[in-house]
Scaffold this active site. Structure first.
Site, PDB file in Angstrom:
ATOM      1  N   THR A  14      38.033  34.715  43.684  1.00  0.00           N
ATOM      2  CA  THR A  14      36.563  35.190  44.215  1.00  0.00           C
ATOM      3  C   THR A  14      36.420  34.600  45.197  1.00  0.00           C
ATOM      4  O   THR A  14      35.832  34.772  46.293  1.00  0.00           O
ATOM      5  CB  THR A  14      35.965  35.647  42.940  1.00  0.00           C
ATOM      6  OG1 THR A  14      35.893  35.869  42.001  1.00  0.00           O
ATOM      7  CG2 THR A  14      34.751  35.859  43.807  1.00  0.00           C
ATOM      8  N   THR A  90      37.666  31.342  39.322  1.00  0.00           N
ATOM      9  CA  THR A  90      37.220  31.355  37.980  1.00  0.00           C
ATOM     10  C   THR A  90      37.633  31.699  36.358  1.00  0.00           C
ATOM     11  O   THR A  90      37.515  30.978  35.201  1.00  0.00           O
ATOM     12  CB  THR A  90      35.537  31.125  37.994  1.00  0.00           C
ATOM     13  OG1 THR A  90      35.471  32.655  38.107  1.00  0.00           O
ATOM     14  CG2 THR A  90      34.872  30.973  39.636  1.00  0.00           C
ATOM     15  N   ASP A  91      38.210  32.900  36.514  1.00  0.00           N
ATOM     16  CA  ASP A  91      38.976  33.056  35.079  1.00  0.00           C
ATOM     17  C   ASP A  91      39.905  31.748  34.210  1.00  0.00           C
ATOM     18  O   ASP A  91      39.681  31.699  33.779  1.00  0.00           O
ATOM     19  CB  ASP A  91      40.111  34.699  35.219  1.00  0.00           C
ATOM     20  CG  ASP A  91      38.463  35.557  36.153  1.00  0.00           C
ATOM     21  OD1 ASP A  91      37.767  35.133  36.025  1.00  0.00           O
ATOM     22  OD2 ASP A  91      39.457  36.474  36.458  1.00  0.00           O
TER      23      ASP A  91
HETATM   24  N1  ASP Z   1      36.751  36.849  38.796  1.00  0.00           N
HETATM   25  C1  ASP Z   1      37.716  35.413  39.440  1.00  0.00           C
HETATM   26  C2  ASP Z   1      37.230  34.293  39.942  1.00  0.00           C
HETATM   27  O1  ASP Z   1      35.815  33.787  39.679  1.00  0.00           O
HETATM   28  C3  ASP Z   1      38.921  35.873  39.783  1.00  0.00           C
HETATM   29  C4  ASP Z   1      40.063  34.547  39.571  1.00  0.00           C
HETATM   30  O2  ASP Z   1      39.769  33.693  38.629  1.00  0.00           O
HETATM   31  O3  ASP Z   1      40.509  35.031  40.277  1.00  0.00           O
HETATM   32  O4  ASP Z   1      38.017  33.474  40.836  1.00  0.00           O
END
Ligand code: ASP
Length: 328
Positions: A14, A90-91
């Protein structure tokens, strides 16, 4: 003034995302250099090298990607960087952090960060998190701590941190132990001295597989029964409560544990597996007798990474010892 060398790499997530077409959702497109340009203060703190190593949503990062990022990070330290900072989605940040921490053989810090709001969103948290992560990387107090995750003004140790909220800015926490430290007015504060670290040799292979199955109410045992036939080299079970499975599942564990390492962790968000509380079939005492290792405080995803790395360097016989070393 002689500024320290700091190396930054972006892997996507993200923090690197923007919409290409309005209404079609954000995708990773923002390079490391563009990210860096959003934090002009950094140029006054360090001589920065920046690279875009990947532009992927973090769900699509693989252990092979992480091993090649690790090779790049090791080279940066050899070339004189005082710290390495990685931005990623973050995933899977908690998993990458644990992976790198078990392999990071330097006193210099490796710091991971990301963002919950995409690059073009109002109030994007990426630039602030990147600046914080660099400050943590540049702090002398970060040395000999291995890998840290920096998000939303908090520092979390790699082995404790988990993504505990899917959308909130405060997405990360370290259940049971809390954050390792905080950033306050640009200063880095740790609450405890560094712990002893336990670094593993690099894996000599990367094609081996560790399955992760989560126990759930009234689950069938088809996948469990086929774990050996499918060629898995290790099995990770996210068990109920203090590390439990159904009687049906319990009956399958002995045969699997005779062939490949089996770990049982808790599927709960907080707390350890038990050791000597429950005596029923499928309880932790029964599963240990059947040959499973109990993960204690190590969550299913990080236990799987530990097992994958141990298998990769032929140290699976050290599993119980490493699980012990990773307890609080
Ligand atoms: N929601 C995720 C992020 O916070 C997407 C990912 O992990 O690529 O980055």
């Amino acid at each position: 003034m002689d500024l320290p060398n700091l190396s930054i790499a972006s892997l996507g997530g993200t923090v690197s995302m923007q919409a290409r077409v309005f209404g079609e959702g954000v995708v990773p497109t923002v390079s490391g250099a563009t990210l860096l340009a959003s934090v002009p203060e950094l140029r006054t703190l360090a001589r920065v090298t920046v690279e875009t190593l990947q532009l992927l949503p973090s769900a699509s990062l693989s252990f092979e990607h992480l091993l090649s990022v690790l090779r790049w990070a090791n080279t940066q330290i050899e070339l004189g960087a005082v710290a390495v900072v990685l931005t990623q989605g973050t995933d899977t940040l908690e998993e990458s952090a644990a992976f790198f921490d078990l392999l990071w053989d330097h006193d210099e810090p490796l710091v991971l960060t990301g963002a919950m709001r995409s690059a073009a969103q109002t109030g994007a948290d990426g630039p602030g998190n990147l600046l914080d992560a660099c400050q943590v990387g540049l702090a002398e107090s970060s040395w000999r701590r291995g890998v840290q995750v920096v998000m939303n003004g908090q520092i979390h140790s790699a082995q404790a941190v988990r993504k505990t909220d899917s959308m909130a800015l405060q997405a990360f926490s370290s259940p049971v132990v809390g954050p390792a430290g905080l950033l306050l007015e640009g200063d880095v504060h740790y609450f405890h001295p560094p712990r002893q670290r336990h670094v593993l040799p690099l894996p000599q292979r990367s094609t081996h597989k560790v399955a992760l199955l989560q126990a759930s109410l009234s689950a069938d045992s088809l996948l469990l029964e086929n774990v050996l036939a499918l060629g898995y080299d290790g099995l990770m079970i996210a068990g109920f409560g203090a590390g439990h499975v159904s009687e049906t599942w319990a009956g399958k564990i002995d045969a699997i544990a005779r062939k490949i390492p089996v770990i049982v962790a808790t599927r709960c968000d907080c707390g350890p597996t038990a050791r000597s509380t429950y005596g029923f079939k499928g309880g932790e005492m029964d599963l240990a007798k059947r040959g499973a290792s109990m993960a204690g405080f190590v969550c299913p995803r990080k236990s799987r990474i530990l097992l994958w790395l141990l298998l990769g360097c032929q140290r699976q016989d050290d599993l119980a010892r490493y699980l012990r070393l990773l307890q609080y």
